[in-house]
Write a protein that holds these residues in place. Sequence first.
Motif, PDB file in Angstrom:
ATOM      1  N   ARG A 150       1.420   7.839   3.991  1.00 33.93           N
ATOM      2  CA  ARG A 150       2.807   7.421   3.789  1.00 33.93           C
ATOM      3  C   ARG A 150       3.194   7.561   2.317  1.00 33.93           C
ATOM      4  O   ARG A 150       2.340   7.611   1.444  1.00 33.93           O
ATOM      5  N   LEU A 151       4.490   7.575   2.079  1.00 34.19           N
ATOM      6  CA  LEU A 151       5.037   7.415   0.738  1.00 34.19           C
ATOM      7  C   LEU A 151       5.506   5.971   0.662  1.00 34.19           C
ATOM      8  O   LEU A 151       6.039   5.435   1.635  1.00 34.19           O
ATOM      9  N   LEU A 152       5.314   5.325  -0.479  1.00 34.34           N
ATOM     10  CA  LEU A 152       5.698   3.930  -0.635  1.00 34.34           C
ATOM     11  C   LEU A 152       6.532   3.799  -1.899  1.00 34.34           C
ATOM     12  O   LEU A 152       6.142   4.314  -2.959  1.00 34.34           O
ATOM     13  N   ALA A 153       7.685   3.140  -1.793  1.00 31.63           N
ATOM     14  CA  ALA A 153       8.574   2.975  -2.945  1.00 31.63           C
ATOM     15  C   ALA A 153       8.736   1.507  -3.287  1.00 31.63           C
ATOM     16  O   ALA A 153       8.747   0.640  -2.405  1.00 31.63           O
ATOM     17  N   LYS A 205      11.977 -11.125 -10.351  1.00 33.85           N
ATOM     18  CA  LYS A 205      11.577 -12.137  -9.367  1.00 33.85           C
ATOM     19  C   LYS A 205      10.998 -11.534  -8.092  1.00 33.85           C
ATOM     20  O   LYS A 205       9.992 -11.989  -7.586  1.00 33.85           O
ATOM     21  N   ARG A 206      11.701 -10.519  -7.559  1.00 36.62           N
ATOM     22  CA  ARG A 206      11.315  -9.913  -6.276  1.00 36.62           C
ATOM     23  C   ARG A 206      11.196  -8.409  -6.428  1.00 36.62           C
ATOM     24  O   ARG A 206      11.873  -7.808  -7.258  1.00 36.62           O
ATOM     25  N   THR A 207      10.366  -7.839  -5.562  1.00 37.69           N
ATOM     26  CA  THR A 207      10.218  -6.387  -5.515  1.00 37.69           C
ATOM     27  C   THR A 207      10.411  -5.934  -4.076  1.00 37.69           C
ATOM     28  O   THR A 207       9.702  -6.390  -3.174  1.00 37.69           O
ATOM     29  N   GLY A 208      11.390  -5.069  -3.884  1.00 37.00           N
ATOM     30  CA  GLY A 208      11.622  -4.484  -2.567  1.00 37.00           C
ATOM     31  C   GLY A 208      10.645  -3.350  -2.331  1.00 37.00           C
ATOM     32  O   GLY A 208      10.296  -2.606  -3.254  1.00 37.00           O
ATOM     33  N   ILE A 209      10.183  -3.238  -1.089  1.00 37.76           N
ATOM     34  CA  ILE A 209       9.205  -2.210  -0.747  1.00 37.76           C
ATOM     35  C   ILE A 209       9.691  -1.439   0.475  1.00 37.76           C
ATOM     36  O   ILE A 209      10.156  -2.031   1.450  1.00 37.76           O
ATOM     37  N   ALA A 210       9.584  -0.119   0.393  1.00 37.25           N
ATOM     38  CA  ALA A 210       9.946   0.751   1.513  1.00 37.25           C
ATOM     39  C   ALA A 210       8.825   1.771   1.703  1.00 37.25           C
ATOM     40  O   ALA A 210       8.102   2.096   0.756  1.00 37.25           O
ATOM     41  N   SER A 238      -2.740   4.415   5.039  1.00 35.10           N
ATOM     42  CA  SER A 238      -2.973   5.483   4.075  1.00 35.10           C
ATOM     43  C   SER A 238      -1.661   5.781   3.346  1.00 35.10           C
ATOM     44  O   SER A 238      -0.641   6.037   3.982  1.00 35.10           O
ATOM     45  N   VAL A 239      -1.704   5.730   2.029  1.00 32.33           N
ATOM     46  CA  VAL A 239      -0.526   6.005   1.207  1.00 32.33           C
ATOM     47  C   VAL A 239      -0.881   7.111   0.230  1.00 32.33           C
ATOM     48  O   VAL A 239      -1.914   7.063  -0.434  1.00 32.33           O
ATOM     49  N   ASP A 240      -0.012   8.125   0.134  1.00 34.31           N
ATOM     50  CA  ASP A 240      -0.248   9.268  -0.744  1.00 34.31           C
ATOM     51  C   ASP A 240       0.297   9.068  -2.154  1.00 34.31           C
ATOM     52  O   ASP A 240      -0.272   9.575  -3.115  1.00 34.31           O
ATOM     53  N   VAL A 241       1.422   8.367  -2.268  1.00 37.43           N
ATOM     54  CA  VAL A 241       2.107   8.236  -3.554  1.00 37.43           C
ATOM     55  C   VAL A 241       2.855   6.908  -3.600  1.00 37.43           C
ATOM     56  O   VAL A 241       3.418   6.476  -2.595  1.00 37.43           O
ATOM     57  N   ILE A 242       2.879   6.297  -4.791  1.00 38.79           N
ATOM     58  CA  ILE A 242       3.754   5.152  -5.049  1.00 38.79           C
ATOM     59  C   ILE A 242       4.926   5.678  -5.864  1.00 38.79           C
ATOM     60  O   ILE A 242       4.727   6.349  -6.885  1.00 38.79           O
ATOM     61  N   ILE A 243       6.130   5.373  -5.423  1.00 38.85           N
ATOM     62  CA  ILE A 243       7.338   5.764  -6.148  1.00 38.85           C
ATOM     63  C   ILE A 243       7.968   4.484  -6.682  1.00 38.85           C
ATOM     64  O   ILE A 243       8.198   3.532  -5.931  1.00 38.85           O
ATOM     65  N   ILE A 244       8.243   4.467  -7.968  1.00 40.54           N
ATOM     66  CA  ILE A 244       8.830   3.287  -8.599  1.00 40.54           C
ATOM     67  C   ILE A 244      10.176   3.671  -9.185  1.00 40.54           C
ATOM     68  O   ILE A 244      10.290   4.687  -9.880  1.00 40.54           O
ATOM     69  N   GLY A 245      11.165   2.849  -8.898  1.00 40.40           N
ATOM     70  CA  GLY A 245      12.491   3.098  -9.451  1.00 40.40           C
ATOM     71  C   GLY A 245      12.472   3.049 -10.966  1.00 40.40           C
ATOM     72  O   GLY A 245      11.748   2.267 -11.575  1.00 40.40           O
ATOM     73  N   GLU A 246      13.271   3.924 -11.555  1.00 42.48           N
ATOM     74  CA  GLU A 246      13.401   3.982 -13.014  1.00 42.48           C
ATOM     75  C   GLU A 246      14.810   3.535 -13.384  1.00 42.48           C
ATOM     76  O   GLU A 246      15.764   4.293 -13.219  1.00 42.48           O
ATOM     77  N   PRO A 247      14.933   2.283 -13.852  1.00 45.52           N
ATOM     78  CA  PRO A 247      16.262   1.759 -14.167  1.00 45.52           C
ATOM     79  C   PRO A 247      16.808   2.350 -15.467  1.00 45.52           C
ATOM     80  O   PRO A 247      16.146   2.318 -16.495  1.00 45.52           O
ATOM     81  N   LYS A 248      18.004   2.914 -15.376  1.00 46.42           N
ATOM     82  CA  LYS A 248      18.648   3.503 -16.548  1.00 46.42           C
ATOM     83  C   LYS A 248      20.088   3.013 -16.637  1.00 46.42           C
ATOM     84  O   LYS A 248      20.698   2.681 -15.634  1.00 46.42           O
ATOM     85  N   PRO A 277      -6.755   3.637  -9.285  1.00 56.00           N
ATOM     86  CA  PRO A 277      -6.853   4.769 -10.224  1.00 56.00           C
ATOM     87  C   PRO A 277      -6.584   6.151  -9.610  1.00 56.00           C
ATOM     88  O   PRO A 277      -6.160   7.055 -10.318  1.00 56.00           O
ATOM     89  N   ASP A 278      -6.798   6.298  -8.321  1.00 58.86           N
ATOM     90  CA  ASP A 278      -6.593   7.606  -7.692  1.00 58.86           C
ATOM     91  C   ASP A 278      -5.208   7.767  -7.066  1.00 58.86           C
ATOM     92  O   ASP A 278      -4.912   8.813  -6.483  1.00 58.86           O
ATOM     93  N   MET A 279      -4.370   6.747  -7.172  1.00 59.80           N
ATOM     94  CA  MET A 279      -3.051   6.777  -6.537  1.00 59.80           C
ATOM     95  C   MET A 279      -2.022   7.372  -7.509  1.00 59.80           C
ATOM     96  O   MET A 279      -1.777   6.818  -8.580  1.00 59.80           O
ATOM     97  N   PRO A 280      -1.399   8.495  -7.128  1.00 62.34           N
ATOM     98  CA  PRO A 280      -0.330   9.034  -7.978  1.00 62.34           C
ATOM     99  C   PRO A 280       0.876   8.088  -7.992  1.00 62.34           C
ATOM    100  O   PRO A 280       1.193   7.465  -6.978  1.00 62.34           O
ATOM    101  N   ILE A 281       1.507   7.996  -9.148  1.00 59.08           N
ATOM    102  CA  ILE A 281       2.703   7.169  -9.306  1.00 59.08           C
ATOM    103  C   ILE A 281       3.819   8.067  -9.820  1.00 59.08           C
ATOM    104  O   ILE A 281       3.659   8.755 -10.827  1.00 59.08           O
ATOM    105  N   GLU A 282       4.930   8.053  -9.105  1.00 62.53           N
ATOM    106  CA  GLU A 282       6.103   8.851  -9.482  1.00 62.53           C
ATOM    107  C   GLU A 282       7.244   7.891  -9.831  1.00 62.53           C
ATOM    108  O   GLU A 282       7.297   6.777  -9.331  1.00 62.53           O
TER     109      GLU A 282
END
Length: 136
Positions: free
Chosen positions: A3-6, A12-17, A49-59, A84-89
């Motif tokens: 899966r992809l996980l964002a 306070k809170r973190t939304g997860i998809a 199984s998760v292939d990548v963690i995607i994190i929002g980039e606040p601008k 350590p082996d999980m890619p983060i985008e």
Amino acid sequence: MGRLLALDFGKKRTGIAVTDELQIIASGLCTVETTDVIQFLSEYFEKESVDVIIIGEPKQMDNSVSESEADIQKLLPKLKAKFPDMPIERVDERFTSKMAFETMIDSGLKKKQRQNKALIDEISATLILQNYMTRL
């Protein structure tokens, strides 16, 4: 294929998809207390199984970094140390909270339901994930 996980990271809170295993459909998973994110991810990764963690980039509108980016920068080394082996985008998350609120209105949620900030965070994470998926 995993899966992809964002994450829509907040003070306070973190939304997860997440996506399905074929990485076709993005869906909101939950919202967790930000202090519990790494523990939640550890438990989730044991089951899925998760292939990548995607994190929002606040601008900001002028492309400068938002103040919440400092908190994300503190989280990134912790994530890398724990997974350590999980890619983060990273994905630009401008307007996701506004779009999440609009989505709630469009889906017919009542005013009381639209005040649920945890739901807004979860929908925002889903929008971040969808944005990432369109880039692939």
